[in-house]
Design a protein around this motif. Structure first.
Motif, PDB file in Angstrom:
ATOM      1  N   PRO A  51     -33.396  54.821 123.390  1.00 32.59           N
ATOM      2  CA  PRO A  51     -33.866  54.194 122.155  1.00 32.59           C
ATOM      3  C   PRO A  51     -35.052  54.925 121.537  1.00 32.59           C
ATOM      4  N   ALA A  52     -35.456  54.462 120.360  1.00 34.06           N
ATOM      5  CA  ALA A  52     -36.611  55.029 119.675  1.00 34.06           C
ATOM      6  C   ALA A  52     -37.907  54.481 120.280  1.00 34.06           C
ATOM      7  N   ARG A  53     -38.973  55.293 120.152  1.00 37.12           N
ATOM      8  CA  ARG A  53     -40.309  54.875 120.583  1.00 37.12           C
ATOM      9  C   ARG A  53     -41.268  55.032 119.408  1.00 37.12           C
ATOM     10  N   ALA A  54     -42.077  54.022 119.173  1.00 34.77           N
ATOM     11  CA  ALA A  54     -42.978  54.013 118.027  1.00 34.77           C
ATOM     12  C   ALA A  54     -44.430  54.025 118.500  1.00 34.77           C
ATOM     13  N   TYR A  55     -45.292  54.709 117.723  1.00 38.41           N
ATOM     14  CA  TYR A  55     -46.710  54.831 118.053  1.00 38.41           C
ATOM     15  C   TYR A  55     -47.526  54.679 116.770  1.00 38.41           C
ATOM     16  N   PHE A  56     -48.699  54.092 116.898  1.00 36.28           N
ATOM     17  CA  PHE A  56     -49.637  54.061 115.779  1.00 36.28           C
ATOM     18  C   PHE A  56     -50.296  55.420 115.665  1.00 36.28           C
ATOM     19  N   GLY A  57     -50.420  55.939 114.446  1.00 39.83           N
ATOM     20  CA  GLY A  57     -50.970  57.271 114.253  1.00 39.83           C
ATOM     21  C   GLY A  57     -52.469  57.278 114.020  1.00 39.83           C
ATOM     22  N   ASP A  58     -52.988  58.469 113.747  1.00 39.77           N
ATOM     23  CA  ASP A  58     -54.403  58.633 113.423  1.00 39.77           C
ATOM     24  C   ASP A  58     -54.704  58.105 112.024  1.00 39.77           C
ATOM     25  N   ILE A  59     -56.002  57.985 111.715  1.00 37.99           N
ATOM     26  CA  ILE A  59     -56.446  57.501 110.404  1.00 37.99           C
ATOM     27  C   ILE A  59     -57.373  58.552 109.791  1.00 37.99           C
ATOM     28  N   PRO A  60     -56.883  59.379 108.870  1.00 30.28           N
ATOM     29  CA  PRO A  60     -57.756  60.357 108.209  1.00 30.28           C
ATOM     30  C   PRO A  60     -58.485  59.731 107.017  1.00 30.28           C
ATOM     31  N   ILE A  61     -59.740  60.119 106.848  1.00 35.41           N
ATOM     32  CA  ILE A  61     -60.550  59.683 105.698  1.00 35.41           C
ATOM     33  C   ILE A  61     -61.144  60.945 105.076  1.00 35.41           C
ATOM     34  N   GLY A  62     -60.847  61.173 103.794  1.00 34.75           N
ATOM     35  CA  GLY A  62     -61.257  62.412 103.151  1.00 34.75           C
ATOM     36  C   GLY A  62     -61.951  62.195 101.824  1.00 34.75           C
ATOM     37  N   LEU A  63     -62.722  63.203 101.420  1.00 34.67           N
ATOM     38  CA  LEU A  63     -63.450  63.181 100.151  1.00 34.67           C
ATOM     39  C   LEU A  63     -63.277  64.535  99.479  1.00 34.67           C
ATOM     40  N   GLN A  64     -62.836  64.518  98.222  1.00 39.74           N
ATOM     41  CA  GLN A  64     -62.682  65.758  97.469  1.00 39.74           C
ATOM     42  C   GLN A  64     -63.630  65.769  96.285  1.00 39.74           C
ATOM     43  N   TRP A  65     -64.291  66.919  96.096  1.00 39.37           N
ATOM     44  CA  TRP A  65     -65.210  67.109  94.964  1.00 39.37           C
ATOM     45  C   TRP A  65     -64.790  68.360  94.216  1.00 39.37           C
ATOM     46  N   THR A  66     -64.374  68.178  92.985  1.00 42.69           N
ATOM     47  CA  THR A  66     -64.078  69.305  92.107  1.00 42.69           C
ATOM     48  C   THR A  66     -65.335  69.585  91.295  1.00 42.69           C
ATOM     49  N   PHE A  67     -66.069  70.610  91.710  1.00 43.12           N
ATOM     50  CA  PHE A  67     -67.387  70.859  91.124  1.00 43.12           C
ATOM     51  C   PHE A  67     -67.329  71.788  89.913  1.00 43.12           C
ATOM     52  N   PHE A  68     -66.186  72.404  89.669  1.00 49.12           N
ATOM     53  CA  PHE A  68     -66.040  73.271  88.496  1.00 49.12           C
ATOM     54  C   PHE A  68     -64.626  73.080  87.953  1.00 49.12           C
ATOM     55  N   SER A  69     -64.513  72.677  86.697  1.00 44.94           N
ATOM     56  CA  SER A  69     -63.196  72.430  86.120  1.00 44.94           C
ATOM     57  C   SER A  69     -63.191  72.840  84.652  1.00 44.94           C
ATOM     58  N   ARG A  70     -62.318  73.787  84.360  1.00 45.91           N
ATOM     59  CA  ARG A  70     -62.078  74.229  82.992  1.00 45.91           C
ATOM     60  C   ARG A  70     -60.574  74.200  82.749  1.00 45.91           C
ATOM     61  N   PRO A  71     -60.139  74.277  81.515  1.00 45.78           N
ATOM     62  CA  PRO A  71     -58.693  74.217  81.272  1.00 45.78           C
ATOM     63  C   PRO A  71     -57.890  75.268  82.027  1.00 45.78           C
ATOM     64  N   LYS A  72     -58.469  76.469  82.244  1.00 46.89           N
ATOM     65  CA  LYS A  72     -57.714  77.541  82.888  1.00 46.89           C
ATOM     66  C   LYS A  72     -58.024  77.732  84.368  1.00 46.89           C
ATOM     67  N   PHE A  73     -59.088  77.082  84.870  1.00 49.11           N
ATOM     68  CA  PHE A  73     -59.516  77.383  86.238  1.00 49.11           C
ATOM     69  C   PHE A  73     -60.326  76.221  86.784  1.00 49.11           C
TER      70      PHE A  73
END
Length: 278
Positions: A96-118
């Motif tokens: 049969p199948a076996r099930a497990y609880f997975g890890d919990i990732p917590i992330g933060l993204q900062w886009t510090f430079f944003s222009r239409p082309k880059f």
């Protein structure tokens, strides 16, 4: 004719007003964040199929992962995300199948430079080790019960409004597996990378081609996978906004390096995301 217009015209207008912007790749991170005071919720399935195995490992287990995530645009350019995961070890040849609880990732993204082309940004993530660390068959790229810390640099080139090229490169500290009563195993650190090209066809369709991978600092990445240092795959995929702000995504990861084909040869991905104002 009037009845047809009465029922169909609102649905046509509903679809034309789509605003979820299917701008993400499937795996490679975009430098564009969730909009300020908006929340994206999503569900995703990933399968890890047909591992070829190697000497001493006749075949790899067939792993399946189901995950739910939340992304919150705190301010413009700053995004917080978290995810809960479930792992299922299921092979039709040996139920049969076996099930497990997975890890919990917590992330933060900062886009510090944003222009239409880059655009430029950074992404940091900590993974809370709630997964099954005692399963040597489980590669460290899944929920393997280790405290992981990741820092990734993001760059994005936007030659046109419909075509983007995304670059990710980062360092991942993988932590230590607790395998009691067996001895603990220190998973080697890794360089994580991804390159993606995405093409929007109108506001509702996106097609992507990605190359993603991990290069570990040692070839032994688990007590079982002892010669699997470089894991690289090619991932063609597509995203489609089926209703305003509701996006369907699908892709297929194809293992490139022999070390990854031993663990899994194909990685199908299927998901739904929905974005709304908080």
């Amino acid at each position: 004719m009037r009845i047809w217009l009465r029922w169909c015209l609102p649905w046509v207008l509903f679809c034309l007003l789509a605003e979820a912007r299917p701008y993400r790749g499937m795996i490679t991170r975009t430098a564009e964040t969730t909009r300020k005071n908006h929340v994206e919720v999503g569900l995703r399935y990933q399968g890890f199929w047909f591992g070829a195995g190697r000497l001493g490992v006749p075949r790899a287990s067939t792993w399946h992962q189901a995950a739910a995530h939340v992304r919150w645009g705190i301010i413009e350019g700053l995004e917080l995300e978290t995810q809960v995961e479930a792992l299922i070890d299921f092979d039709p040849r040996s139920p049969p199948a076996r099930a497990y609880f997975g890890d919990i990732p917590i992330g933060l993204q900062w886009t510090f430079f944003s222009r239409p082309k880059f655009a430029l940004g950074v992404f940091a993530r900590v993974t809370i080790p709630t997964g099954p660390g005692n399963l040597d068959m489980l590669p460290p790229t899944l929920s393997d019960g280790t405290l992981d810390v990741e820092g990734t640099f993001l760059a994005e080139i936007r030659p046109t409004t419909s075509f983007r090229v995304m670059f990710n490169v980062g360092f991942v500290y993988m932590g230590t597996r607790t395998r009691a009563p067996a001895a603990a195993f220190e998973v080697p650190e890794a360089i994580k990378y991804g390159v993606a090209g995405t093409l929007n066809l109108g506001k509702r369709f996106l097609f992507a081609l990605e190359v993603v991978g991990h290069s570990f600092f040692r070839p032994d990445i688990t007590p079982l996978w002892t010669d699997n240092q470089h894991l690289v795959e090619v991932v063609p995929g597509a995203r489609f906004e089926i209703l305003p702000r509701l996006v369907l995504e699908a892709a297929l990861g194809i293992a490139v390096t022999p070390q990854l084909r031993q663990i899994h040869q194909f990685r199908p991905l299927l998901g739904l995301t929905y974005e709304f104002g908080a």
